[in-house]
Every structure is written in structure tokens, then in C-alpha cells.
Design a protein around this motif. Sequence first.
Motif, PDB file in Angstrom:
ATOM      1  N   GLU A 215       0.845  -1.196   0.000  1.00  0.00           N
ATOM      2  CA  GLU A 215       0.000   0.000   0.000  1.00  0.00           C
ATOM      3  C   GLU A 215       0.877   1.240   0.000  1.00  0.00           C
ATOM      4  N   MET A 216       0.562   2.181  -0.911  1.00  0.00           N
ATOM      5  CA  MET A 216       1.376   3.402  -0.997  1.00  0.00           C
ATOM      6  C   MET A 216       0.638   4.485  -1.766  1.00  0.00           C
ATOM      7  N   ALA A 217       1.190   5.689  -1.765  1.00  0.00           N
ATOM      8  CA  ALA A 217       0.589   6.817  -2.489  1.00  0.00           C
ATOM      9  C   ALA A 217       0.689   6.593  -3.990  1.00  0.00           C
ATOM     10  N   ALA A 218      -0.174   7.298  -4.739  1.00  0.00           N
ATOM     11  CA  ALA A 218      -0.261   7.075  -6.179  1.00  0.00           C
ATOM     12  C   ALA A 218       1.075   7.312  -6.883  1.00  0.00           C
ATOM     13  N   GLU A 219       1.778   8.389  -6.514  1.00  0.00           N
ATOM     14  CA  GLU A 219       3.048   8.668  -7.180  1.00  0.00           C
ATOM     15  C   GLU A 219       4.084   7.588  -6.892  1.00  0.00           C
ATOM     16  N   ASP A 220       4.010   6.976  -5.718  1.00  0.00           N
ATOM     17  CA  ASP A 220       4.931   5.897  -5.380  1.00  0.00           C
ATOM     18  C   ASP A 220       4.578   4.616  -6.135  1.00  0.00           C
ATOM     19  N   VAL A 221       3.271   4.374  -6.364  1.00  0.00           N
ATOM     20  CA  VAL A 221       2.850   3.209  -7.146  1.00  0.00           C
ATOM     21  C   VAL A 221       3.485   3.261  -8.521  1.00  0.00           C
ATOM     22  N   ALA A 222       3.365   4.400  -9.195  1.00  0.00           N
ATOM     23  CA  ALA A 222       3.937   4.543 -10.533  1.00  0.00           C
ATOM     24  C   ALA A 222       5.449   4.318 -10.509  1.00  0.00           C
ATOM     25  N   ALA A 223       6.115   4.830  -9.485  1.00  0.00           N
ATOM     26  CA  ALA A 223       7.573   4.734  -9.417  1.00  0.00           C
ATOM     27  C   ALA A 223       8.038   3.294  -9.213  1.00  0.00           C
ATOM     28  N   VAL A 224       7.392   2.544  -8.315  1.00  0.00           N
ATOM     29  CA  VAL A 224       7.861   1.187  -8.039  1.00  0.00           C
ATOM     30  C   VAL A 224       7.567   0.246  -9.206  1.00  0.00           C
ATOM     31  N   VAL A 225       6.465   0.479  -9.925  1.00  0.00           N
ATOM     32  CA  VAL A 225       6.188  -0.343 -11.100  1.00  0.00           C
ATOM     33  C   VAL A 225       7.213  -0.055 -12.194  1.00  0.00           C
ATOM     34  N   LEU A 226       7.470   1.217 -12.440  1.00  0.00           N
ATOM     35  CA  LEU A 226       8.444   1.598 -13.459  1.00  0.00           C
ATOM     36  C   LEU A 226       9.841   1.103 -13.098  1.00  0.00           C
ATOM     37  N   GLY A 227      10.137   1.060 -11.801  1.00  0.00           N
ATOM     38  CA  GLY A 227      11.450   0.591 -11.359  1.00  0.00           C
ATOM     39  C   GLY A 227      11.580  -0.915 -11.285  1.00  0.00           C
ATOM     40  N   GLY A 228      10.503  -1.643 -11.562  1.00  0.00           N
ATOM     41  CA  GLY A 228      10.563  -3.097 -11.553  1.00  0.00           C
ATOM     42  C   GLY A 228      10.403  -3.726 -10.190  1.00  0.00           C
ATOM     43  N   HIS A 229       9.995  -2.940  -9.191  1.00  0.00           N
ATOM     44  CA  HIS A 229       9.826  -3.470  -7.839  1.00  0.00           C
ATOM     45  C   HIS A 229       8.405  -3.992  -7.594  1.00  0.00           C
ATOM     46  N   ALA A 230       7.509  -3.787  -8.543  1.00  0.00           N
ATOM     47  CA  ALA A 230       6.152  -4.342  -8.497  1.00  0.00           C
ATOM     48  C   ALA A 230       5.774  -4.752  -9.914  1.00  0.00           C
ATOM     49  N   ASP A 231       5.007  -5.837 -10.024  1.00  0.00           N
ATOM     50  CA  ASP A 231       4.590  -6.318 -11.343  1.00  0.00           C
ATOM     51  C   ASP A 231       3.403  -5.526 -11.880  1.00  0.00           C
ATOM     52  N   LEU A 232       2.500  -5.139 -10.978  1.00  0.00           N
ATOM     53  CA  LEU A 232       1.293  -4.416 -11.355  1.00  0.00           C
ATOM     54  C   LEU A 232       1.068  -3.274 -10.374  1.00  0.00           C
ATOM     55  N   GLY A 233       0.405  -2.237 -10.846  1.00  0.00           N
ATOM     56  CA  GLY A 233       0.038  -1.133  -9.978  1.00  0.00           C
ATOM     57  C   GLY A 233      -1.426  -0.774 -10.166  1.00  0.00           C
ATOM     58  N   VAL A 234      -2.092  -0.422  -9.076  1.00  0.00           N
ATOM     59  CA  VAL A 234      -3.481   0.029  -9.127  1.00  0.00           C
ATOM     60  C   VAL A 234      -3.532   1.401  -8.477  1.00  0.00           C
ATOM     61  N   LEU A 235      -3.972   2.394  -9.238  1.00  0.00           N
ATOM     62  CA  LEU A 235      -3.974   3.762  -8.737  1.00  0.00           C
ATOM     63  C   LEU A 235      -4.979   4.590  -9.527  1.00  0.00           C
ATOM     64  N   ASN A 236      -5.176   5.809  -9.074  1.00  0.00           N
ATOM     65  CA  ASN A 236      -6.039   6.734  -9.794  1.00  0.00           C
ATOM     66  C   ASN A 236      -5.188   7.689 -10.616  1.00  0.00           C
ATOM     67  N   GLU A 237      -5.709   8.051 -11.794  1.00  0.00           N
ATOM     68  CA  GLU A 237      -5.009   9.047 -12.597  1.00  0.00           C
ATOM     69  C   GLU A 237      -4.965  10.358 -11.841  1.00  0.00           C
ATOM     70  N   GLY A 238      -3.855  11.071 -11.972  1.00  0.00           N
ATOM     71  CA  GLY A 238      -3.706  12.333 -11.266  1.00  0.00           C
ATOM     72  C   GLY A 238      -2.509  13.078 -11.796  1.00  0.00           C
ATOM     73  N   PRO A 239      -1.899  13.889 -10.952  1.00  0.00           N
ATOM     74  CA  PRO A 239      -0.752  14.674 -11.416  1.00  0.00           C
ATOM     75  C   PRO A 239       0.470  13.827 -11.734  1.00  0.00           C
ATOM     76  N   GLN A 240       0.554  12.588 -11.203  1.00  0.00           N
ATOM     77  CA  GLN A 240       1.719  11.761 -11.482  1.00  0.00           C
ATOM     78  C   GLN A 240       1.746  11.385 -12.964  1.00  0.00           C
ATOM     79  N   ASP A 241       2.943  11.233 -13.503  1.00  0.00           N
ATOM     80  CA  ASP A 241       3.124  10.952 -14.929  1.00  0.00           C
ATOM     81  C   ASP A 241       3.007   9.452 -15.177  1.00  0.00           C
ATOM     82  N   LEU A 242       1.962   9.050 -15.915  1.00  0.00           N
ATOM     83  CA  LEU A 242       1.768   7.642 -16.251  1.00  0.00           C
ATOM     84  C   LEU A 242       2.205   7.325 -17.672  1.00  0.00           C
ATOM     85  N   ALA A 243       2.737   8.326 -18.387  1.00  0.00           N
ATOM     86  CA  ALA A 243       3.103   8.123 -19.793  1.00  0.00           C
ATOM     87  C   ALA A 243       4.106   6.985 -19.999  1.00  0.00           C
ATOM     88  N   PRO A 244       5.095   6.787 -19.083  1.00  0.00           N
ATOM     89  CA  PRO A 244       6.047   5.694 -19.325  1.00  0.00           C
ATOM     90  C   PRO A 244       5.456   4.301 -19.093  1.00  0.00           C
TER      91      PRO A 244
END
Length: 296
Positions: A128-157
Amino acid sequence: MNFTLRQLQVLTAVARHGSFTRAAQDLGMTQSAVSTSVRHLEAELGLPLFDRDTRNVRATETGRDLAARVGGLLDDLDNVLENARSTALRRRGRVRIAAVPTAVTRLLPPCCAECRGRYPEIDLRIAEMAAEDVAAVVLGGHADLGVLNEGPQDLAPLTATPLGNDIFCLVCPQGHPLARKRTPTWRDLDGQDMVMLDARTGNRALIDGVLRDQGVRVRPVQEMSRPEAVCALVAAGMGIAVLPELAAPTAADRVLVTRRLSEPEAFRRMVLVHTPGRPLEGPVALVAEVLARRGA
């Protein structure tokens, strides 16, 4: 007739090599064991399968025909077993999911229950973590999947799959005048004391945008970072609140009432994300399918 799988393998190997010795080497058996297997097959059929002399072993017409047919059946059996092994491997392994708190408490539990029932050998690990952290750990390969709401964090990658819209709701005490409205509007909030989500959250930015667009002025009395804290203060009579439905109290709550806000029906989009560039495979693909289907 009583044939073993090994005896049928011997039949095809001897027919292919034309030699008991080479067939034995191919199968990892002794030459005498190969000869015994052939004699057993011939005794069961009552027909010779091979012509033998001191130097050569040649399949009879019956032996050639039987070896060809049995060889096809053995290939089919290998394919069936390989498919079974592949299916078993797809359903085994660890899947790491990073998710925002509201997804962990409301969206993920039914998905986890289905996965546990259908795929008991998949080991689900949820962080469990904040939305911006979800995106970061998935992009970094530390999680296989992420569930979050769209917001100011960049989901483009990331590769994102929609999981549905989480509609914003009014939350108020059961005795509040707005609790009697089945479909309150955003304009009904004008002039109300409000317990707000923290200004740094993505949800707050969306809520402020709708209030501004509708020309609604509220009186913020408190700002909290967690929806649970917002609800506690609303229950204490500090004011009313606007929360996404996944974070709002359920119908079972005896103190607070949750009503979807209309005119307009505003929402945040929930998404399932994973790293781009390659298709999901194995247990990750199975879990993602359950999440996408239940979240839609």
C-alpha cells in the motif's frame, strides 16, 4: 492387451534406429531390456514386429505400420503433457501489486479472493502506498502491477488499462439536511462547512476544480491526508465532505451517509499499470485479467 508406455517407446525407437543397441542407447536402457520389451509386444499381438539376423533388425510390414501410428500417438501425448506443464507453470509464482490505499480496502479484496480460489499456487503480495509511489515502483521493476487513480503523477512511461470511474460522493452525518436528498448536486454544497482532503492530494485538485467550475463556495474547516480521518471528523459533526466512492463509508455505516453527487457526475479514473514493452505473461497475466474484469 496390456502395453506399457515404455514398451511403445521401445517399439518406435527400434523401428527408427534399426538396431536394439542404438535404441537402448537412445532410451537409456540395456539391450536385454529392449529385447524383452519387443518380445512382450510380439507375444501380446501374436505377430512378429521385427525380422532379426546376426547383424540387422528390420521392421516387418506390421511393425512399420504399428511404429508409425504409435509414434504419432506418442507425439500427441508429449504435446498434451507439455501443455499441461505450461498451464501449471502459468498458474504458479509470485505477483507483486502496488496499490493506493482505497484500492487495497475496496477494489482489491474481491479480486484477491477470486485469484486465491482459481489460482491457489499464485502468491499475491500487496504493498500500500501513495499514487506517485505506485507509478515509481512499477516503473522501477519493484512491483509487477500497480493500481492507482489518474492524477498529477506521470503515467506516460507505463502501460495503463482502465479499471472504471470512481465517482465523487457527498459524505455527511445521517441527521444532516443533505442526507435526505437521494441525488444531491454540487451546488447543494454551497456555503457548507467542509472537512477537506489535503491540498496536496490529487483528489483535492479534482474536487476544487469541480467546485470552481460550478461557482460553489464552501468553508474548509479541516484538511486531512487520509479519507478515514476525514470521515472521523465528519462523524464528529465538524462538517460534510466529498470523497471518491472507494474511500467513502458503505451503506452499512450507522453514522454517516454516502450519496453520489450529480450535476455534474465527477469522478477519478482508476487504472491498472505495468511496465511497457512486453506482454504480460504467466501468473502476472492471470492476475491482471481478474483485476481488469472486476474493475471495469
